[in-house]
Design an enzyme around this catalytic site. Structure first.
Site, PDB file in Angstrom:
ATOM      1  CG  HIS A  99      11.019  -1.892   5.547  1.00  0.00           C
ATOM      2  ND1 HIS A  99      11.955  -2.853   5.200  1.00  0.00           N
ATOM      3  CD2 HIS A  99      11.195  -1.653   6.878  1.00  0.00           C
ATOM      4  CE1 HIS A  99      12.657  -3.163   6.279  1.00  0.00           C
ATOM      5  NE2 HIS A  99      12.232  -2.457   7.304  1.00  0.00           N
ATOM      6  CD  GLU A 100       9.203   0.465   9.236  1.00  0.00           C
ATOM      7  OE1 GLU A 100       9.118  -0.473  10.047  1.00  0.00           O
ATOM      8  OE2 GLU A 100      10.293   0.950   8.893  1.00  0.00           O
ATOM      9  CG  HIS A 103       9.264  -4.974  10.201  1.00  0.00           C
ATOM     10  ND1 HIS A 103      10.250  -5.943  10.169  1.00  0.00           N
ATOM     11  CD2 HIS A 103       9.892  -3.798   9.923  1.00  0.00           C
ATOM     12  CE1 HIS A 103      11.418  -5.371   9.902  1.00  0.00           C
ATOM     13  NE2 HIS A 103      11.237  -4.067   9.741  1.00  0.00           N
ATOM     14  CG  HIS A 107       3.939  -9.865  14.910  1.00  0.00           C
ATOM     15  ND1 HIS A 107       3.666  -8.820  15.730  1.00  0.00           N
ATOM     16  CD2 HIS A 107       4.053 -10.959  15.721  1.00  0.00           C
ATOM     17  CE1 HIS A 107       3.622  -9.239  16.993  1.00  0.00           C
ATOM     18  NE2 HIS A 107       3.859 -10.531  17.013  1.00  0.00           N
TER      19      HIS A 107
HETATM   20 ZN   LIG Z   1      12.630  -2.667   9.314  1.00  0.00          ZN
END
Ligand SMILES: [Zn+2]
Length: 227
Positions: A99-100, A103, A107
């Site tokens: 999940h991280e 991100h 980006h």
């Molecule tokens: Zn998150």
């Protein structure tokens, strides 16, 4: 009527939903932290694989203290995973780590809502402190009705930030699951566990938004009554 608004009860549904979301996250995360993933892969390794497959070979995956402190820092362009998820080989660890990484993929893809959210961070930090200071000053000076307008503006900024956070969070989870399955890091029968952990985490953001919107509504009703 003093400073207790007659709409104080509006904060109760948000508080209850927030407590439920925290309880749900702790129980689901706790459960899937104890279920090892079939690949025997740590969260750090899973994040590395997802980043590498997107060409982000130079992005560091760091370990950070605390529980569920995992995050992507867009200013440092780095991933930070809590020790449990960094070293853990559970379904929860690879789910949160991916999940991280999701991100970071947002980006790289210049995903619009992420950029709006990043741009709103400074003003949201200001509004989060200022609304309380102004409300307290209003109470102290006995001028809360006159100050309600500015409190409403500041609270609207906070709620807007929490609103734009939702697509960012759900999209990161969607990208995480897509990459985990595409890269073969997660088996078919492990899909449900990953989804449950990520959905439970997302619910805490939904609860935060509901709480803020109801609090905002409370201020709006107070302002309307004083006309
Ligand atoms: Zn998150």
């Amino acid at each position: 009527m003093g400073f207790i608004s007659s709409y104080w009860w509006l904060i109760i549904p948000g508080l209850l939903l927030g407590m439920y979301a925290q309880f749900k996250l702790m129980s689901v995360y706790g459960k899937y932290t104890r279920v090892g993933n079939a690949a025997g892969m740590t969260g750090a390794q899973a994040a590395r694989e997802v980043l590498d497959s997107a060409g982000l070979h130079n992005m560091p995956v760091n370990e950070v203290g605390g529980r569920l402190t995992d995050h992507y820092d867009p200013t440092k362009k780095a991933l930070f995973l809590s020790s449990d998820n960094y070293h853990g080989t559970s379904i929860a660890a690879v789910g949160v780590a991916a999940h991280e990484a999701g991100h970071a993929l947002q980006h790289k893809a210049a995903y619009g809502p992420l950029h709006i959210r990043m741009a709103m961070v400074p003003i949201t930090n200001f509004a989060s402190i200022a609304w309380g200071v102004i409300a307290m000053a209003g109470l102290f000076l006995g001028m809360l009705p006159q100050f309600l307008g500015i409190v409403i503006v500041l609270f609207t900024i906070i709620a807007a930030f929490q609103l734009i956070t939702l697509p960012v969070e759900y999209d990161a989870s969607r990208r995480a699951k897509e990459q985990l399955f595409r890269l073969g890091l997660i088996q078919e029968n492990e899909r449900v566990g990953v989804s449950k952990v990520l959905n439970a985490a997302a619910l805490t953001y939904v609860a935060a938004l509901v709480t803020s919107v109801l609090q905002l509504l409370q201020f709006v009703m107070m302002a309307r009554d004083r006309r």
